[in-house]
Design an enzyme around this catalytic site. Structure first.
Site, PDB file in Angstrom:
ATOM      1  N   LYS A 129       0.757  -4.032 -15.599  1.00  0.00           N
ATOM      2  CA  LYS A 129       1.813  -4.595 -14.640  1.00  0.00           C
ATOM      3  C   LYS A 129       2.841  -3.381 -14.220  1.00  0.00           C
ATOM      4  CE  LYS A 129       5.857  -6.618 -14.942  1.00  0.00           C
ATOM      5  NZ  LYS A 129       6.957  -7.164 -15.442  1.00  0.00           N
TER       6      LYS A 129
ATOM      7  N   ASP B 143       2.761 -10.566 -12.700  1.00  0.00           N
ATOM      8  CA  ASP B 143       3.850 -11.103 -13.355  1.00  0.00           C
ATOM      9  C   ASP B 143       3.631 -12.315 -13.675  1.00  0.00           C
ATOM     10  OD1 ASP B 143       4.422 -12.083 -10.841  1.00  0.00           O
ATOM     11  OD2 ASP B 143       6.606 -11.301 -10.999  1.00  0.00           O
TER      12      ASP B 143
END
Ligand code: SF4
Length: 236
Positions: A141, A160
């Site tokens: 991420k 996310d």
């Protein structure tokens, strides 16, 4: 008398609905509507360099971007370079980021990342996914945020909590881990949309498709959405 086979039609129907959810025309329409709704959306974390964005993204774990943006101006004033982070007493970094939560682990990650930048990458944040992933505290991420938002490199899709939730609501994936959700999204979203799509979906997740009681009556994607937890619907 022939035996009943209830499972087969159900499975077939589920397969058909997944296929319909992933139809290229539907995906294209989702991308178009999101882009029309949020034409200028960018990363919400304030930063002026790849290093600052790396630090801010590490701090954003389990914390709001608003809170991170409150902490980073003073943090980068106190520690203006990776060298400053690498040489600082860890307690000073901890104190500066305390309000972002999990501050001991985050301080360790940020200082570890700074040290590795200095020893392995001449102090510069690398542009390659595999190298970024060697920095302490950096998983896909964070690497995708830095590559996409700073370098403009579409190496993957940022997944996310918002992208994870909305991808399921929109029927784009059934995967149960962020890594697998990212793999699914990379298969169905054209690469030149990866960076902007995640910005837009994150924004949509914050403003409209919130975790509890999504604001479906105000949603630009409503006509394309069959999420089971919709709060309002124009179709069955
Ligand atoms: S219709 Fe509701 S559940 Fe579906 S994307 Fe929009 S806000 Fe989210």
């Amino acid at each position: 008398m022939p035996l009943k086979q209830p499972a087969r039609p159900k499975k077939a129907a589920a397969k058909k609905s997944v296929k319909a959810s992933l139809a290229p025309e539907r995906i294209a329409e989702i991308l178009k509507l999101l882009h029309e709704a949020y034409p200028d959306v960018v990363c919400a974390l304030h930063h002026t360099s790849a290093w600052e964005l790396t630090v801010a993204t590490i701090l954003s774990a389990q914390c709001t971007d608003v809170r991170v943006n409150m902490v980073t101006p003073a943090l980068f004033k106190q520690f203006p370079t990776p060298q400053a982070f690498a040489n600082a007493p860890i307690e000073d970094i901890e104190a500066a980021i305390r309000t972002t939560g999990f501050y001991r682990n985050k301080a360790k990650s940020v200082q570890g990342a700074a040290k590795r930048l200095l020893t392995e990458f001449n102090g510069a944040v690398p542009k390659e996914m595999d190298k970024l992933l060697t920095l302490p505290g950096v998983a896909r991420k964070t690497a995708n945020v830095v590559l996409g938002s700073w370098f403009g490199i579409a190496a993957g899709v940022v997944v996310d909590t918002h992208v994870f939730r909305l991808s399921h609501r929109l029927g784009l994936t059934q995967a149960t881990t962020p890594e697998k959700v990212e793999q699914d999204l990379m298969k169905i979203i054209p690469r030149d949309h990866w960076i902007q799509f995640s910005h837009e979906l994150i924004h949509h997740g914050r403003q409209v498709c919130v975790a509890r009681k999504p604001r479906c009556a105000d949603c630009t994607l409503e006509s394309l959405c069959n999420a089971p937890d919709k709060t309002w619907s124009t179709h069955s």
